[in-house]
Design an enzyme around this catalytic site. Sequence first.
Site, short mmCIF file in Angstrom:
data_model
loop_
_atom_site.label_atom_id
_atom_site.label_comp_id
_atom_site.label_asym_id
_atom_site.label_seq_id
_atom_site.Cartn_x
_atom_site.Cartn_y
_atom_site.Cartn_z
N GLU A 190 -3.02 -4.54 -3.24
CA GLU A 190 -3.51 -5.39 -4.33
C GLU A 190 -3.46 -4.65 -5.66
O GLU A 190 -3.08 -5.20 -6.70
CB GLU A 190 -4.96 -5.83 -4.06
N CYS A 212 -10.68 -2.84 -4.65
CA CYS A 212 -9.69 -3.81 -5.13
C CYS A 212 -10.36 -5.04 -5.72
O CYS A 212 -9.88 -5.61 -6.70
CB CYS A 212 -8.75 -4.23 -4.01
N CYS A 229 -10.41 -4.75 -0.13
CA CYS A 229 -11.54 -3.80 -0.09
C CYS A 229 -12.37 -3.94 -1.36
O CYS A 229 -11.96 -4.57 -2.34
CB CYS A 229 -11.02 -2.38 0.07
N TYR A 251 -5.76 11.67 1.83
CA TYR A 251 -6.02 10.26 2.13
C TYR A 251 -6.66 9.42 1.00
O TYR A 251 -6.20 8.31 0.73
CB TYR A 251 -6.88 10.13 3.39
N GLU A 291 0.29 5.19 0.64
CA GLU A 291 -0.66 6.20 1.11
C GLU A 291 -0.24 7.60 0.69
O GLU A 291 0.87 7.82 0.18
CB GLU A 291 -0.79 6.10 2.63
N ASN A 292 -1.16 8.54 0.89
CA ASN A 292 -0.95 9.93 0.47
C ASN A 292 -1.52 10.85 1.53
O ASN A 292 -2.53 10.51 2.17
CB ASN A 292 -1.65 10.14 -0.88
N ASN A 335 0.83 -1.21 0.00
CA ASN A 335 0.00 0.00 0.00
C ASN A 335 0.87 1.26 0.00
O ASN A 335 1.94 1.31 0.62
CB ASN A 335 -1.00 0.01 1.16
N CYS A 351 -4.11 0.75 -2.49
CA CYS A 351 -3.96 -0.52 -1.76
C CYS A 351 -2.88 -1.40 -2.40
O CYS A 351 -2.56 -1.27 -3.59
CB CYS A 351 -5.27 -1.29 -1.78
N1 THU Z 1 -5.24 -1.69 2.46
C1 THU Z 1 -4.65 -2.47 1.52
O1 THU Z 1 -3.59 -2.13 0.98
N2 THU Z 1 -5.25 -3.62 1.18
C2 THU Z 1 -6.37 -4.11 1.77
O2 THU Z 1 -6.80 -5.21 1.43
C3 THU Z 1 -7.07 -3.33 2.78
C4 THU Z 1 -6.49 -2.01 3.10
C5 THU Z 1 -4.55 -0.46 2.88
C6 THU Z 1 -5.17 0.83 2.45
C7 THU Z 1 -4.59 1.79 3.49
O3 THU Z 1 -3.28 2.19 3.06
C8 THU Z 1 -4.43 0.95 4.73
O4 THU Z 1 -4.48 -0.40 4.29
C9 THU Z 1 -5.50 1.18 5.77
O5 THU Z 1 -6.77 1.08 5.23
#
Ligand code: THU
Length: 140
Positions: A62, A96, A93, A55, A51-52, A49, A60
């Site tokens: 995946e 994804c 999620c 938000y 992030e930024n 993942n 993610c």
């Molecule tokens: N996240 C993923 O990368 N994959 C998932 O299957 C669920 C959530 C990340 C998104 C965000 O960076 C962090 O987990 C918290 O939600």
Amino acid sequence: MPSPISAAELQTLSSKAIAAKEAAHCPYSKFRVGACLLTEEGEFIIGANVENVSYPVGMCAERTAFGTAVIAGHRRFKAIAVASDISPGVSPCGMCRQFMREFCTLSFPIYMYDKDGNYVVKTMGELLPDSFGPGDLPLK
Ligand code: THU
């Protein structure tokens, strides 16, 4: 129908997904997620993942794995593993699930690893029933 995956492939897939957590950029959630995708050609492609500060812009694990694989020319995949630091393991999620559906049949396996390396496996069809997939758009 993806080809079945061997015990050796699953071992590599899981260790790469777990190691990929180290690549996460998650200063806001502090929630590391790693992923590893196995292509039909036998390549392992990782994601994590990213992030930024704004938000919703974050990505993610995946989707980073699939995006990396697709731009490298891959279109057919055997399995994905996703690893996190919680138990039970994180489940992809909704965004994804739809993103993966573009490239996966309903029998495609998604292995979800928890903090201790235990996994639950579900198929694309179980995670996204009654999905809208690439075959459903009438092409002109
Ligand atoms: N996240 C993923 O990368 N994959 C998932 O299957 C669920 C959530 C990340 C998104 C965000 O960076 C962090 O987990 C918290 O939600």
